[in-house]
Design a protein around this motif. Structure first.
Motif, PDB file in Angstrom:
ATOM      1  N   ALA A 174     -12.943   2.218   4.804  1.00 12.39           N
ATOM      2  CA  ALA A 174     -11.723   2.383   5.592  1.00 12.39           C
ATOM      3  C   ALA A 174     -11.000   1.052   5.754  1.00 12.39           C
ATOM      4  N   VAL A 175     -11.763  -0.032   5.931  1.00  8.34           N
ATOM      5  CA  VAL A 175     -11.167  -1.367   6.039  1.00  8.34           C
ATOM      6  C   VAL A 175     -10.408  -1.710   4.753  1.00  8.34           C
ATOM      7  N   VAL A 176     -11.036  -1.466   3.612  1.00 15.61           N
ATOM      8  CA  VAL A 176     -10.402  -1.760   2.321  1.00 15.61           C
ATOM      9  C   VAL A 176      -9.155  -0.908   2.139  1.00 15.61           C
ATOM     10  N   LEU A 177      -9.247   0.369   2.500  1.00 10.20           N
ATOM     11  CA  LEU A 177      -8.099   1.271   2.346  1.00 10.20           C
ATOM     12  C   LEU A 177      -6.914   0.810   3.190  1.00 10.20           C
ATOM     13  N   VAL A 178      -7.180   0.405   4.417  1.00  9.92           N
ATOM     14  CA  VAL A 178      -6.109  -0.084   5.288  1.00  9.92           C
ATOM     15  C   VAL A 178      -5.437  -1.307   4.677  1.00  9.92           C
ATOM     16  N   ASP A 179      -6.233  -2.243   4.160  1.00  9.02           N
ATOM     17  CA  ASP A 179      -5.654  -3.437   3.548  1.00  9.02           C
ATOM     18  C   ASP A 179      -4.831  -3.089   2.309  1.00  9.02           C
ATOM     19  N   VAL A 180      -5.302  -2.127   1.522  1.00  8.59           N
ATOM     20  CA  VAL A 180      -4.559  -1.711   0.331  1.00  8.59           C
ATOM     21  C   VAL A 180      -3.229  -1.077   0.726  1.00  8.59           C
ATOM     22  N   LEU A 181      -3.269  -0.175   1.703  1.00 11.94           N
ATOM     23  CA  LEU A 181      -2.031   0.473   2.144  1.00 11.94           C
ATOM     24  C   LEU A 181      -1.053  -0.533   2.739  1.00 11.94           C
ATOM     25  N   ARG A 182      -1.597  -1.531   3.407  1.00  8.48           N
ATOM     26  CA  ARG A 182      -0.747  -2.537   4.051  1.00  8.48           C
ATOM     27  C   ARG A 182      -0.184  -3.532   3.049  1.00  8.48           C
ATOM     28  N   LEU A 183      -1.045  -4.084   2.178  1.00  8.72           N
ATOM     29  CA  LEU A 183      -0.646  -5.198   1.330  1.00  8.72           C
ATOM     30  C   LEU A 183      -0.122  -4.766  -0.038  1.00  8.72           C
ATOM     31  N   ALA A 184      -0.637  -3.653  -0.560  1.00  8.30           N
ATOM     32  CA  ALA A 184      -0.218  -3.213  -1.889  1.00  8.30           C
ATOM     33  C   ALA A 184       0.871  -2.144  -1.829  1.00  8.30           C
ATOM     34  N   VAL A 185       0.749  -1.238  -0.857  1.00 11.10           N
ATOM     35  CA  VAL A 185       1.709  -0.134  -0.766  1.00 11.10           C
ATOM     36  C   VAL A 185       2.879  -0.488   0.146  1.00 11.10           C
ATOM     37  N   GLY A 186       2.626  -1.374   1.124  1.00 12.51           N
ATOM     38  CA  GLY A 186       3.701  -1.802   2.007  1.00 12.51           C
ATOM     39  C   GLY A 186       3.818  -1.020   3.299  1.00 12.51           C
ATOM     40  N   ILE A 187       2.788  -0.264   3.660  1.00 11.79           N
ATOM     41  CA  ILE A 187       2.798   0.472   4.934  1.00 11.79           C
ATOM     42  C   ILE A 187       2.214  -0.455   5.997  1.00 11.79           C
ATOM     43  N   ASP A 188       3.059  -1.264   6.593  1.00 13.43           N
ATOM     44  CA  ASP A 188       2.589  -2.342   7.464  1.00 13.43           C
ATOM     45  C   ASP A 188       1.947  -1.829   8.741  1.00 13.43           C
ATOM     46  N   GLY A 189       2.452  -0.750   9.301  1.00 12.61           N
ATOM     47  CA  GLY A 189       1.963  -0.264  10.591  1.00 12.61           C
ATOM     48  C   GLY A 189       0.503   0.144  10.591  1.00 12.61           C
ATOM     49  N   VAL A 190      -0.044   0.438   9.417  1.00 13.96           N
ATOM     50  CA  VAL A 190      -1.435   0.890   9.346  1.00 13.96           C
ATOM     51  C   VAL A 190      -2.411  -0.243   9.642  1.00 13.96           C
TER      52      VAL A 190
END
Length: 449
Positions: A174-190
């Motif tokens: 879950a930690v890795v997924l959050v970082d991917v969504l935040r840094l790679a996908v651009g969903i900052d709020g997650v």
């Protein structure tokens, strides 16, 4: 207490708890770069890490928050299993944890509120006093995050007993997924979710320690594997980017590993836990000495009080210097800054000790009570006390004691909150935890009510 210590007690865990809180206190003292200019009438507070790149790698040694969460996982596993063995339920567990944390905290915020009200009522110099009052309560964010681990501990321990390492793997995923969504996908709020996922994963490491994994595998073998693996992954993350090896936040950094936490902080915690396992043997032999263990007992009995009041002591020392007309450059690139720091260390620690002596009464453990037992209603009330405590403590992290005399509005993840609301939530958290157990006590022992 020394004579009554059972042979089965893990003294090393007690040492790590005391040491981690002591590390926080000393870390805050040495990182504070305060500039005071009487001619301009200004006090500016900064972080040594802001301007001194050489100090940032030292955070790999002095970032001790993961230690507190690992030890917390160990303590919560032991406490929850004891509660269940005695016939207690979730409310009994939460009440014991909340009272130990929130009683000294409630005393701290109540007095902070009174001081803030007096200061704001007696001075109109908000440009000077407002930021100081705000900083005075910001350390409570740590306890707010820790309450997340407290609230989820019984459920995660149950999951751990059933699925073992898979729970830790799921949290790490879950930690890795959050970082991917935040840094790679651009969903900052997650990104805010990692305040829970990272610290719950670190907390989960304590469950394995409570299960005796280090004894079965071998502390040196397991510690070496965790240290080597964690360090290698951290180095890889720093090389690939955008992560750094700085484990404490500072102004101007591209990506903080701490606020909110990232996968880099998680692997650092694994490496740090491994290093501590390597030290377990000699430290345990050292703790067998009577005077050493007595010192740990005394320090442990007041550790939370010292943590809560050390910011006050830090502010107090600087206010005394201000009152005597002392100017401070606040420039950590000069040798004079560090000589002044060392000279201030003794009065700072003396003031911490004085505050501990005055307020240690609030940290006395609660009186033993008959277990209330499992109950859905009491569990809901206990869970509500945890939520109230989390929001209240994080509220103080953004407002501090600013606004006690007027209305200062801070924003917690975009939600407006005032110091008065934060104080009410902390008080309600303590009351709800007591109420969850009190209902059963009244019904089971009507003659005592």
């Amino acid at each position: 207490m020394v004579d009554a210590t059972p042979a089965s007690r893990d003294r090393y865990a007690d040492l790590l708890r005391v040491g981690s809180l002591a590390g926080v206190i000393l870390g805050h003292f040495f990182m504070a770069a305060v500039a005071m200019d009487h001619a301009a009438g200004t006090i500016a507070v900064a972080n040594v890490l802001d301007t001194q790149p050489w100090a940032r790698p030292l955070t790999l040694i002095f970032q001790v928050m993961p230690i507190f969460f690992v030890v917390g996982g160990f303590a919560h596993a032991t406490a929850w299993r004891t509660v269940r063995r005695r016939g207690g339920g979730y409310a009994d567990f939460i009440r014991s944890r909340i009272v130990r944390l929130m009683r000294p905290t409630l005393v701290f915020v109540a007095i902070g509120n009174l001081v803030g009200f007096f200061v704001e009522a007696s001075t109109a110099d908000d440009a000077l006093t407002g930021p100081v009052l705000q900083v005075a309560g910001q350390l409570l964010w740590f306890l707010g995050i820790y309450l997340i681990a407290v609230g989820f501990a019984p459920a995660l321990l149950t999951a751990h007993d059933r699925w073992g390492w898979r729970v830790l793997a799921a949290l790490a995923g879950a930690v890795v997924l959050v970082d991917v969504l935040r840094l790679a996908v651009g969903i900052d709020g997650v990104k805010w979710l990692n305040f829970a996922f990272v610290w719950l994963a670190v907390h989960q490491l304590g469950f394995f320690y409570a299960d005796g994994v280090a004894d079965r595998v071998g502390a040196r073998r397991l510690g070496g594997t965790m240290l080597g693996g964690g360090a290698a992954v951290l180095a890889l993350l720093a090389w690939l980017g955008p992560y750094s090896t700085t484990m404490v936040s500072y102004a101007g950094e591209e990506l903080s590993n701490l606020a909110p936490p990232t996968v880099a902080l998680l692997v650092f915690a694994v490496a740090q836990a491994g290093a501590l396992l390597l030290l377990r043997g000699p430290a345990t032999r050292w703790l067998a000495r009577r005077r050493v263990w007595a010192t740990v007992i005394v320090a442990g009995s007041v550790a939370m009080t010292a943590f809560l009041w050390h910011f006050t002591a830090l502010i107090g020392v600087h206010l005394v210097l201000w009152a005597f007309g002392t100017d401070l450059s606040g420039d950590p690139s000069t040798a004079s800054f560090w000589w002044v720091k060392l000279a201030m260390l003794v009065p700072f620690l003396a003031l911490v000790l004085l505050l501990v002596i005055v307020f240690r009464f609030a940290e006395r453990p609660p009186k033993p009570a008959p277990p209330a037992g499992p109950s859905r209603g009491r569990a809901v009330l206990a869970a509500a006390s945890v939520v109230l405590g989390i929001v209240g403590l994080l509220g103080f992290a953004v407002t501090g004691f600013r606004g006690a005399g007027d209305l200062y509005v801070g924003h917690l993840v975009g939600i407006p909150i005032t110091e008065q609301v934060a104080l009410a939530l902390v008080a309600l958290s303590y009351g709800a935890a007591e109420l969850a157990v009190w209902f059963r006590t009244v019904r089971a022992y009507p003659e005592r009510s």
